[in-house]
Design a protein around this motif. Structure first.
Motif, PDB file in Angstrom:
ATOM      1  N   ARG A 105       0.820  -1.220   0.000  1.00  0.00           N
ATOM      2  CA  ARG A 105       0.000   0.000   0.000  1.00  0.00           C
ATOM      3  C   ARG A 105       0.847   1.260   0.000  1.00  0.00           C
ATOM      4  O   ARG A 105       0.631   2.200   0.750  1.00  0.00           O
ATOM      5  CB  ARG A 105      -0.951  -0.003   1.200  1.00  0.00           C
ATOM      6  N   GLY A 106       1.862   1.275  -0.849  1.00  0.00           N
ATOM      7  CA  GLY A 106       2.673   2.469  -1.008  1.00  0.00           C
ATOM      8  C   GLY A 106       3.785   2.652  -0.002  1.00  0.00           C
ATOM      9  O   GLY A 106       4.513   3.640  -0.073  1.00  0.00           O
ATOM     10  N   SER A 107       3.940   1.736   0.933  1.00  0.00           N
ATOM     11  CA  SER A 107       5.010   1.845   1.925  1.00  0.00           C
ATOM     12  C   SER A 107       5.808   0.543   1.956  1.00  0.00           C
ATOM     13  O   SER A 107       5.374  -0.481   1.428  1.00  0.00           O
ATOM     14  CB  SER A 107       4.438   2.144   3.311  1.00  0.00           C
ATOM     15  N   ARG A 108       6.977   0.597   2.600  1.00  0.00           N
ATOM     16  CA  ARG A 108       7.847  -0.575   2.681  1.00  0.00           C
ATOM     17  C   ARG A 108       7.945  -1.066   4.116  1.00  0.00           C
ATOM     18  O   ARG A 108       8.093  -0.275   5.045  1.00  0.00           O
ATOM     19  CB  ARG A 108       9.236  -0.247   2.146  1.00  0.00           C
ATOM     20  N   ILE A 109       7.877  -2.391   4.262  1.00  0.00           N
ATOM     21  CA  ILE A 109       8.027  -3.034   5.562  1.00  0.00           C
ATOM     22  C   ILE A 109       9.297  -3.879   5.519  1.00  0.00           C
ATOM     23  O   ILE A 109       9.343  -4.929   4.867  1.00  0.00           O
ATOM     24  CB  ILE A 109       6.804  -3.917   5.891  1.00  0.00           C
ATOM     25  N   GLU A 110      10.348  -3.421   6.188  1.00  0.00           N
ATOM     26  CA  GLU A 110      11.601  -4.169   6.213  1.00  0.00           C
ATOM     27  C   GLU A 110      11.469  -5.359   7.162  1.00  0.00           C
ATOM     28  O   GLU A 110      10.982  -5.214   8.281  1.00  0.00           O
ATOM     29  CB  GLU A 110      12.744  -3.262   6.659  1.00  0.00           C
ATOM     30  N   PHE A 111      11.915  -6.509   6.692  1.00  0.00           N
ATOM     31  CA  PHE A 111      11.774  -7.698   7.539  1.00  0.00           C
ATOM     32  C   PHE A 111      13.030  -8.551   7.607  1.00  0.00           C
ATOM     33  O   PHE A 111      13.081  -9.505   8.397  1.00  0.00           O
ATOM     34  CB  PHE A 111      10.609  -8.564   7.043  1.00  0.00           C
ATOM     35  N   ALA A 112      14.070  -8.251   6.830  1.00  0.00           N
ATOM     36  CA  ALA A 112      15.281  -9.080   6.870  1.00  0.00           C
ATOM     37  C   ALA A 112      16.461  -8.290   6.322  1.00  0.00           C
ATOM     38  O   ALA A 112      16.298  -7.298   5.601  1.00  0.00           O
ATOM     39  CB  ALA A 112      15.091 -10.366   6.063  1.00  0.00           C
ATOM     40  N   THR A 113      17.657  -8.754   6.682  1.00  0.00           N
ATOM     41  CA  THR A 113      18.903  -8.186   6.177  1.00  0.00           C
ATOM     42  C   THR A 113      19.802  -9.325   5.707  1.00  0.00           C
ATOM     43  O   THR A 113      20.011 -10.299   6.436  1.00  0.00           O
ATOM     44  CB  THR A 113      19.629  -7.367   7.253  1.00  0.00           C
ATOM     45  N   GLU A 138       5.602 -13.120   9.288  1.00  0.00           N
ATOM     46  CA  GLU A 138       5.621 -12.579  10.637  1.00  0.00           C
ATOM     47  C   GLU A 138       5.566 -11.061  10.630  1.00  0.00           C
ATOM     48  O   GLU A 138       4.868 -10.441  11.442  1.00  0.00           O
ATOM     49  CB  GLU A 138       6.886 -13.057  11.358  1.00  0.00           C
ATOM     50  N   ALA A 139       6.309 -10.423   9.692  1.00  0.00           N
ATOM     51  CA  ALA A 139       6.300  -8.961   9.609  1.00  0.00           C
ATOM     52  C   ALA A 139       4.923  -8.433   9.226  1.00  0.00           C
ATOM     53  O   ALA A 139       4.461  -7.418   9.750  1.00  0.00           O
ATOM     54  CB  ALA A 139       7.342  -8.494   8.598  1.00  0.00           C
ATOM     55  N   LEU A 140       4.241  -9.138   8.332  1.00  0.00           N
ATOM     56  CA  LEU A 140       2.890  -8.736   7.947  1.00  0.00           C
ATOM     57  C   LEU A 140       1.911  -8.937   9.093  1.00  0.00           C
ATOM     58  O   LEU A 140       1.047  -8.089   9.350  1.00  0.00           O
ATOM     59  CB  LEU A 140       2.439  -9.523   6.715  1.00  0.00           C
ATOM     60  N   ALA A 141       2.028 -10.065   9.794  1.00  0.00           N
ATOM     61  CA  ALA A 141       1.110 -10.343  10.898  1.00  0.00           C
ATOM     62  C   ALA A 141       1.261  -9.314  12.011  1.00  0.00           C
ATOM     63  O   ALA A 141       0.285  -8.967  12.690  1.00  0.00           O
ATOM     64  CB  ALA A 141       1.355 -11.750  11.435  1.00  0.00           C
ATOM     65  N   ALA A 142       2.481  -8.817  12.229  1.00  0.00           N
ATOM     66  CA  ALA A 142       2.706  -7.818  13.277  1.00  0.00           C
ATOM     67  C   ALA A 142       1.953  -6.530  12.991  1.00  0.00           C
ATOM     68  O   ALA A 142       1.680  -5.749  13.913  1.00  0.00           O
ATOM     69  CB  ALA A 142       4.198  -7.533  13.414  1.00  0.00           C
ATOM     70  N   ARG A 143       1.606  -6.319  11.733  1.00  0.00           N
ATOM     71  CA  ARG A 143       0.849  -5.117  11.344  1.00  0.00           C
ATOM     72  C   ARG A 143      -0.594  -5.446  10.990  1.00  0.00           C
ATOM     73  O   ARG A 143      -1.282  -4.641  10.369  1.00  0.00           O
ATOM     74  CB  ARG A 143       1.542  -4.425  10.167  1.00  0.00           C
ATOM     75  N   GLY A 144      -1.017  -6.644  11.331  1.00  0.00           N
ATOM     76  CA  GLY A 144      -2.395  -7.030  11.076  1.00  0.00           C
ATOM     77  C   GLY A 144      -2.698  -7.292   9.617  1.00  0.00           C
ATOM     78  O   GLY A 144      -3.845  -7.158   9.187  1.00  0.00           O
ATOM     79  N   LEU A 145      -1.674  -7.680   8.839  1.00  0.00           N
ATOM     80  CA  LEU A 145      -1.852  -7.909   7.404  1.00  0.00           C
ATOM     81  C   LEU A 145      -1.585  -9.377   7.085  1.00  0.00           C
ATOM     82  O   LEU A 145      -0.994 -10.119   7.876  1.00  0.00           O
ATOM     83  CB  LEU A 145      -0.902  -7.018   6.598  1.00  0.00           C
ATOM     84  N   THR A 146      -2.012  -9.761   5.898  1.00  0.00           N
ATOM     85  CA  THR A 146      -1.744 -11.104   5.392  1.00  0.00           C
ATOM     86  C   THR A 146      -0.955 -11.005   4.098  1.00  0.00           C
ATOM     87  O   THR A 146      -0.730  -9.913   3.567  1.00  0.00           O
ATOM     88  CB  THR A 146      -3.057 -11.873   5.138  1.00  0.00           C
ATOM     89  N   ILE A 147      -0.568 -12.143   3.582  1.00  0.00           N
ATOM     90  CA  ILE A 147       0.217 -12.162   2.343  1.00  0.00           C
ATOM     91  C   ILE A 147      -0.572 -11.592   1.172  1.00  0.00           C
ATOM     92  O   ILE A 147      -0.003 -11.123   0.185  1.00  0.00           O
ATOM     93  CB  ILE A 147       0.675 -13.609   2.037  1.00  0.00           C
ATOM     94  N   ASN A 148      -1.901 -11.590   1.272  1.00  0.00           N
ATOM     95  CA  ASN A 148      -2.738 -11.023   0.200  1.00  0.00           C
ATOM     96  C   ASN A 148      -2.558  -9.528   0.077  1.00  0.00           C
ATOM     97  O   ASN A 148      -2.872  -8.939  -0.954  1.00  0.00           O
ATOM     98  CB  ASN A 148      -4.205 -11.352   0.452  1.00  0.00           C
ATOM     99  N   ALA A 149      -2.050  -8.868   1.128  1.00  0.00           N
ATOM    100  CA  ALA A 149      -1.862  -7.426   1.098  1.00  0.00           C
ATOM    101  C   ALA A 149      -0.801  -7.033   0.087  1.00  0.00           C
ATOM    102  O   ALA A 149      -0.737  -5.871  -0.339  1.00  0.00           O
ATOM    103  CB  ALA A 149      -1.489  -6.909   2.487  1.00  0.00           C
ATOM    104  N   LEU A 150       0.071  -7.982  -0.313  1.00  0.00           N
ATOM    105  CA  LEU A 150       1.126  -7.660  -1.262  1.00  0.00           C
ATOM    106  C   LEU A 150       0.574  -7.316  -2.629  1.00  0.00           C
ATOM    107  O   LEU A 150       1.246  -6.690  -3.441  1.00  0.00           O
ATOM    108  CB  LEU A 150       2.107  -8.838  -1.379  1.00  0.00           C
ATOM    109  N   THR A 151      -0.638  -7.718  -2.926  1.00  0.00           N
ATOM    110  CA  THR A 151      -1.244  -7.399  -4.225  1.00  0.00           C
ATOM    111  C   THR A 151      -1.917  -6.034  -4.222  1.00  0.00           C
ATOM    112  O   THR A 151      -2.366  -5.558  -5.251  1.00  0.00           O
ATOM    113  CB  THR A 151      -2.296  -8.454  -4.593  1.00  0.00           C
ATOM    114  N   GLU A 152      -1.964  -5.347  -3.046  1.00  0.00           N
ATOM    115  CA  GLU A 152      -2.642  -4.058  -2.927  1.00  0.00           C
ATOM    116  C   GLU A 152      -1.636  -2.917  -2.928  1.00  0.00           C
ATOM    117  O   GLU A 152      -1.621  -2.063  -2.062  1.00  0.00           O
ATOM    118  CB  GLU A 152      -3.472  -4.025  -1.636  1.00  0.00           C
ATOM    119  N   ARG A 153      -0.743  -2.895  -3.881  1.00  0.00           N
ATOM    120  CA  ARG A 153       0.265  -1.850  -3.924  1.00  0.00           C
ATOM    121  C   ARG A 153      -0.321  -0.576  -4.494  1.00  0.00           C
ATOM    122  O   ARG A 153      -1.176  -0.592  -5.309  1.00  0.00           O
ATOM    123  CB  ARG A 153       1.443  -2.308  -4.783  1.00  0.00           C
TER     124      ARG A 153
END
Length: 474
Positions: free
Chosen positions: A387-395, A459-474
């Protein structure tokens, strides 16, 4: 009693005794209603209730009820005060009618306050002169003549200083720019932070430049913030004539579209002028972003041009391409990839070293990789675009790989960017397939990494109340 009514003063006493309280009550109610609605008319009505009506009643009592002589001092004093209050009431009412409800962009809204104050002062002086002439029989002609001569003398003595003030007032009235706009005066370029009667203060990024109003009013300048909308950060770039123009144009556009300061949904413009000369225009939000965007753009372009073998500014050489550095990188990665001498020779003949600048995208979202990047030096940040923002989850760090979905022929669901200066060993997919077939442990390590990245993303998505389906809502 009949004589009192015959003279008329009794009627005035009755009118003042009854009319004054009634009028005050009515105007008080009106004033309360105006204040509840935050109406600008509350100001003139307050002057009318608190000053004009009481003083007017006193004047009527003295002049008409008590029938005091018109040349009596107290009658003249009260008449003068009453006339002065009437002048203030009229000016206040005109100010409310003309300027309080002025729409944005209208000439009434653009008039500087100082102009209004000067006009008000002139009208007060003229009104008082007429009032003193009428009430006190004063000769004000000599006063006006003296003021006129004095004004001429002062104007001649201060013509340079007054000229700057007048230029400032004209600029304030015309408003060719406003606070926050970016100006280019030819010698000064920056953001306007203050405008006063004498000068304009411009923040150039390296200090505050004071530009006199007389200089701006007598010369042309460019308001880079007008018209409203995207501002183009422009740069002239040169390659060699041996570089194919279509490849250079594609490179210039690709690098520009990855800039974080570029306005989304706005197109990058590239013009080819011949003889290896190109002009790039990158849409940004304001001139303040232009210099920062160009700094990042030109640094990224240096790395991208050398990765593609194009000669930016006539030079395509990169010290990272030296064979000794490739050998050293393969030796450093050998323990992580479980390589023997045969595998190392395969990498020497098929892979190459590449560098990325800080913030550059190594692998974008939705891309099916055709190669794998093994990190030799530096780190990569892995993030999800939601949704227009980036969620960092790994390095990913030295020995890790970027583009592991190349083995499964799946598009990448994350974006990988260089966390700083980054050096990677870029290996074609065919070579990686050969290594995986010969080294089952390497295949297991890549599979484990793929599973770990998926778990981290979930896990990063769940911490924000999102699911993997949210990746299609860019």
């Amino acid at each position: 009693m009949d004589e009192a009514f015959a003279d008329g003063w009794a009627w005035w006493v009755i009118a003042i005794a009854i009319g004054f309280p009634v009028l005050l009550v009515g105007i008080t109610e009106l004033l309360g209603a105006l204040r509840r609605r935050n109406s600008p008319l509350a100001g003139p009505v307050a002057i009318l209730r608190n000053w004009v009506i009481p003083v007017g009643a006193l004047f009527a009592l003295l002049a008409f009820a008590l029938q005091s002589p018109a040349d009596q001092v107290w009658v003249r004093v009260v008449a003068t005060v009453f006339g002065f209050l009437l002048i203030l009431l009229v000016l206040s009412a005109f100010n409310v009618v003309l300027f309080s409800n002025a729409s944005e962009g209208s000439w009434r809204k653009r008039i500087p306050t100082i102009f209004i104050e000067i006009a008000r002062l002139v009208l007060v002086v003229v009104g008082l002169a007429i009032l003193f002439s009428w009430v006190w029989n004063a000769d004000v002609g000599g006063l006006f003549a003296a003021l006129g001569v004095t004004s001429i003398v002062i104007g001649l003595a201060l013509q340079n200083a007054v000229g700057g003030v007048i230029s400032g007032l004209l600029l304030l009235f015309e408003q060719p720019f406003k606070i926050g706009d970016h100006l280019d005066t030819g010698g000064v370029k920056g953001r306007v932070i203050e405008v006063n009667w004498r000068a304009v203060h411009i923040d150039t990024g390296s200090g505050i430049q004071i530009v006199p109003n007389s200089t701006l009013s007598g010369a042309s300048f460019t308001n880079m913030s007008e018209p409203a909308g995207p501002y183009a950060a422009a740069a002239d770039i040169t390659f060699t004539t041996d570089d194919p123009p279509h490849e250079v144009v594609a490179l210039l556009v690709d690098v520009a579209e990855g800039l974080p300061l570029r306005l989304p949904r706005e197109k990058v413009s590239v013009q080819y002028s011949g003889k290896g000369a190109y002009s790039v225009a990158i849409p940004v939000a304001s001139p303040a972003d232009a210099s920062r965007a160009l700094t990042v753009y030109l640094s990224w372009l240096w790395y991208a041009a050398r990765r593609r073998g194009l000669a930016l500014d006539g030079d395509s050489t990169d010290p990272i391409a030296e064979p000794a550095r490739l050998d050293a990188a393969i030796d450093a990665l050998a323990p992580h990839l479980h390589l023997d001498e045969t595998d190392r020779e395969l990498l020497r003949t098929s892979s190459r070293l590449e560098r990325y600048g800080a913030g550059e995208t190594v692998l974008g979202t939705g891309v099916v990789p055709d190669r794998v990047h093994f990190i030799v030096d530096g780190a990569v940040t892995v993030a999800l675009e939601v949704r227009g923002s980036r969620i960092e989850f790994a390095t990913a760090e030295r020995g890790d790989l970027v583009g592991h979905t190349a083995l499964t022929r799946e598009p990448s669901k994350a974006v990988s960017t260089a966390a700083g200066m980054l050096t990677v060993l870029t290996v074609p997919l065919e070579t990686v397939d050969a290594l995986v077939r010969a080294r089952p442990r390497l295949a297991a390590d890549i599979g484990e990494l793929l599973d770990m990245r998926r778990a981290q993303a979930t896990e990063a998505l769940a911490a924000r109340g999102l699911t993997i389906n949210a990746l299609t809502e860019r």
